[in-house]
Design an enzyme around this catalytic site. Structure first.
Site, mmCIF file in Angstrom:
data_model
loop_
_atom_site.group_PDB
_atom_site.id
_atom_site.type_symbol
_atom_site.label_atom_id
_atom_site.label_comp_id
_atom_site.label_asym_id
_atom_site.label_seq_id
_atom_site.Cartn_x
_atom_site.Cartn_y
_atom_site.Cartn_z
ATOM 1 N N LEU A 16 0.819 -1.216 0.000
ATOM 2 C CA LEU A 16 0.000 0.000 0.000
ATOM 3 C C LEU A 16 0.849 1.259 0.000
ATOM 4 C CD1 LEU A 16 -2.918 -0.648 2.511
ATOM 5 C CD2 LEU A 16 -3.015 -0.412 0.034
ATOM 6 N N LYS A 18 3.090 1.887 2.601
ATOM 7 C CA LYS A 18 3.238 2.295 4.007
ATOM 8 C C LYS A 18 4.565 2.998 4.228
ATOM 9 C CE LYS A 18 2.867 -1.431 5.970
ATOM 10 N NZ LYS A 18 3.333 -2.579 6.480
ATOM 11 N N CYS A 383 28.749 -1.367 -9.656
ATOM 12 C CA CYS A 383 29.192 -2.608 -9.015
ATOM 13 C C CYS A 383 29.392 -3.706 -10.065
ATOM 14 C CB CYS A 383 28.217 -3.017 -7.917
ATOM 15 S SG CYS A 383 29.011 -4.044 -6.682
ATOM 16 N N LEU A 384 28.442 -4.644 -10.212
ATOM 17 C CA LEU A 384 28.578 -5.634 -11.281
ATOM 18 C C LEU A 384 28.727 -4.931 -12.633
ATOM 19 C CD1 LEU A 384 28.474 -8.625 -12.169
ATOM 20 C CD2 LEU A 384 26.010 -8.337 -12.481
ATOM 21 N N GLY A 385 28.081 -3.782 -12.793
ATOM 22 C CA GLY A 385 28.156 -3.016 -14.043
ATOM 23 C C GLY A 385 29.568 -2.522 -14.335
ATOM 24 N N ARG A 464 31.748 -8.974 -3.340
ATOM 25 C CA ARG A 464 32.814 -9.912 -2.956
ATOM 26 C C ARG A 464 33.993 -9.881 -3.934
ATOM 27 N NH1 ARG A 464 30.540 -12.998 1.038
ATOM 28 N NH2 ARG A 464 28.332 -13.411 0.763
ATOM 29 N N HIS A 509 28.047 1.630 -4.812
ATOM 30 C CA HIS A 509 26.643 1.854 -5.172
ATOM 31 C C HIS A 509 26.236 3.301 -4.908
ATOM 32 C CE1 HIS A 509 25.443 -2.346 -5.889
ATOM 33 N NE2 HIS A 509 26.365 -2.632 -4.995
ATOM 34 N N GLU A 511 23.843 4.861 -6.018
ATOM 35 C CA GLU A 511 22.375 5.033 -5.982
ATOM 36 C C GLU A 511 21.848 5.137 -4.553
ATOM 37 O OE1 GLU A 511 23.995 2.298 -6.923
ATOM 38 O OE2 GLU A 511 22.917 0.443 -6.451
HETATM 39 N N1 GLN Z 1 28.419 -10.058 -7.756
HETATM 40 C C1 GLN Z 1 29.404 -9.038 -7.727
HETATM 41 C C2 GLN Z 1 30.305 -9.124 -6.504
HETATM 42 O O1 GLN Z 1 29.971 -9.750 -5.537
HETATM 43 C C3 GLN Z 1 28.766 -7.667 -7.797
HETATM 44 C C4 GLN Z 1 27.943 -7.345 -6.600
HETATM 45 C C5 GLN Z 1 26.998 -6.207 -6.824
HETATM 46 O O2 GLN Z 1 26.758 -5.792 -7.951
HETATM 47 N N2 GLN Z 1 26.434 -5.700 -5.758
HETATM 48 O O3 GLN Z 1 31.356 -8.547 -6.486
#
Ligand code: GLN
Length: 537
Positions: A16, A18, A383-385, A464, A509, A511
């Protein structure tokens, strides 16, 4: 002044908003000059949401102190300036773990350990801890789940006792409920609301304010009916209609319904009216922006509304900073694998590859990064990007055939992304990544330093794997700039390509630090570049 407490519960159905309601109340009170703190109680048994897939529970939101929390904490931080820590998110799992650890340590020696009072006391302690740590004037606590759920009962009992303890001028209950429009009857129906309030009253909680979610206006008669059947004054029956344009309209909507005024009256808070002029200006830019841009987000949880919540919000904030309305095009990485990138990614102003775990869709993301690099389309990798962008650069520019990440192909000939040294001895999954706010140093003359206007920044992490330093020189010689690293230089935090209008990617990150009133510099730069790219056509 005594600390005041607001408890936000939800009825009828989940989803909803919240969290948005709690956050919006926070916005209004903060703009009345009060210091607010927000916290979330979640009735599930995971100790924190860090081990849950986005399919289960949407995005995992990370705090400065490395806590992996519910995504509602993201709303709290975006809508207010309050600083949150791991104290601000409490799950049933954490409550039980603490109580059971205490029991084993002998703290309740001789006693039978029970839900009431041991579990409820533990919950109440957390409310007090947040009040003490934040030194807030008002602590807003949202209870996850829906009234009537078995799991939620100890939390509701705990807040009932707590309110009794601090006294009724110091605590109040806001219940967010649903008033559905039934097409066959051609009207809004109040019965579900009546029943959910009855459920609350059964356990001793009488809401002071009812926030009614609906898709059309609540007229006077309906408000009076709800007031009568639910034992809430008619002025405290609040209409919260679906927003037309943006979630950031909710505080203004609640202000029009005088929610903050009612709260201040009930809690005896003598404070000035909220000045929301700056917030109105943000809404103006969201509703009637000067420019428009299309941004592709290439991920694997594309069908889920909440999986990339903070990323979508930060993109929108970047739009506000450029007076640019953003159309977010959600692209499934696996579709790119099937159809190739050209048709799917054509016409986008920018391409963003967000964070992620697991192998599915990886090749599609790599194809998207390549498309962006070769076609000079602005790229932002998170990150993964960033790891994806490095794999792509390794394969295409350095001709490192089969370059990959240890996470996805541990026997690849070139592991340009490798497990962090500190992660090699980790055996447990919960809370063991490199987490939270860490310092990054930026290179003089880099685009990153220019965008941030600083050489030292702090950003939040959750990963990681890392860039493998054995490859750093080769990448640099081929034109990649490592524009951000940890202070010892050991870990790559930010990369960029200077021969490209905007190709940036970070291991952290950003964001999680963006707010509508404080758009993140990387998102601001990305949307600015994307707008320039679209214009140039
Ligand atoms: N899987 C990747 C890592 O562990 C990226 C993690 C992520 O994008 N938060 O390093």
């Amino acid at each position: 002044m005594n600390t005041k407490y607001i408890f936000v519960t939800g009825g009828v159905v989940s989803s909803l908003g919240k969290g948005l309601t709690a956050a919006s109340i926070g916005t209004l009170l903060e703009n009345r000059g009060l210091k607010v703190a927000l916290q979330k109680f979640d009735p599930y048994l995971n100790v924190d949401p860090g081990t849950m897939s986005p399919f289960q529970h949407g995005e995992v939101y990370v705090l400065d102190d490395g806590a992996e929390t519910d995504l509602d904490l993201g709303h709290y931080e975006r809508f207010t300036n309050c600083k949150l820590t791991r104290l601000n998110n409490l799950t049933s799992g954490r409550v039980y773990l603490n109580v059971i650890e205490n029991e084993r340590a002998g703290k309740y020696l001789g006693k039978t350990v029970q839900v009431i009072p041991h579990i409820t006391d533990e919950i109440q302690r957390r409310i007090q801890d947040v009040a003490a740590q934040s030194k807030a004037d008002v602590v807003i606590t949202e209870i996850g789940g829906t009234t009537g759920d078995i799991e939620g009962l100890p939390f509701l009992e705990a807040i009932r006792e707590f309110a009794l303890e601090v006294g009724y001028n110091n605590a109040l209950f806001v219940h967010v409920t649903y008033v559905p429009y039934i097409r066959a009857a051609g009207e809004l129906k109040t019965k579900p609301t009546q029943q959910s309030v009855a459920k609350l009253r059964e356990i001793g909680i009488t809401p002071h304010i009812l926030v009614c979610r609906c898709d059309r206006p609540l007229d006077k008669d309906l408000r009076q009916k709800i007031s009568l059947f639910c034992n809430v004054p008619v002025e405290a029956v609040i209409e919260e209609k679906d927003v037309d344009h943006s979630i950031y309209e909710v505080p203004l909507m609640l202000q029009r319904e005088r929610v903050d005024e009612i709260i201040c009256k009930l809690l005896r808070l003598d404070v000035p009216l909220a000045d929301m002029t700056h917030w109105q200006e943000i809404i103006r830019k969201l509703i009637a922006p000067q420019h428009r841009v299309r941004i592709g987000v290439v991920g694997k949880y594309i069908d889920l509304q909440d999986a990339y919540k903070s990323v979508y919000e930060a993109i929108i904030h970047g739009g506000v900073a450029n007076d640019c309305g953003v159309e977010i095009v959600k692209v499934d990485a696996e579709e790119i694998e099937k159809d190739g990138p050209d048709r799917i990614l054509k016409g986008l102003g920018g391409i963003l590859v967000p964070g992620g775990f697991g192998e599915r869709g990886i090749e599609g993301k790599i194809m998207a990064a390549r498309f962006a690099r070769e076609n000079k389309v602005p790229y932002l990798g998170l990150c993964l990007g960033m790891q994806i962008a490095c794999i792509e650069f390794g394969r295409s520019v350095l001709k490192l055939e089969g370059a990959h990440s240890q996470e996805f192909k541990s026997d690849a000939p070139h592991l340009v992304i490798d497990l962090q040294e500190a992660q090699k001895k980790v055996t447990k999954m919960g809370g063991t990544m490199r987490l939270g706010s860490q310092e990054t140093q930026l290179k003089q003359g880099s685009q990153a330093a220019r965008l941030y206007g600083a050489f030292v920044v702090h950003e939040r992490h959750r990963h990681r794997y890392e860039f493998n330093n054995d490859y750093r020189q080769r990448f640099e010689a081929a034109g990649m700039v490592f524009s951000g690293t940890t202070p010892d230089g050991g870990l790559v935090e930010l990369i960029e390509l200077p021969d490209h209008p905007f190709f940036m990617a970070c291991q952290f990150h950003p964001e999680f630090l963006s707010k509508p009133h404080k758009p993140h510099p990387l998102f601001k730069g990305f949307i600015g570049a994307a707008h320039a790219k679209m214009h140039q056509r």
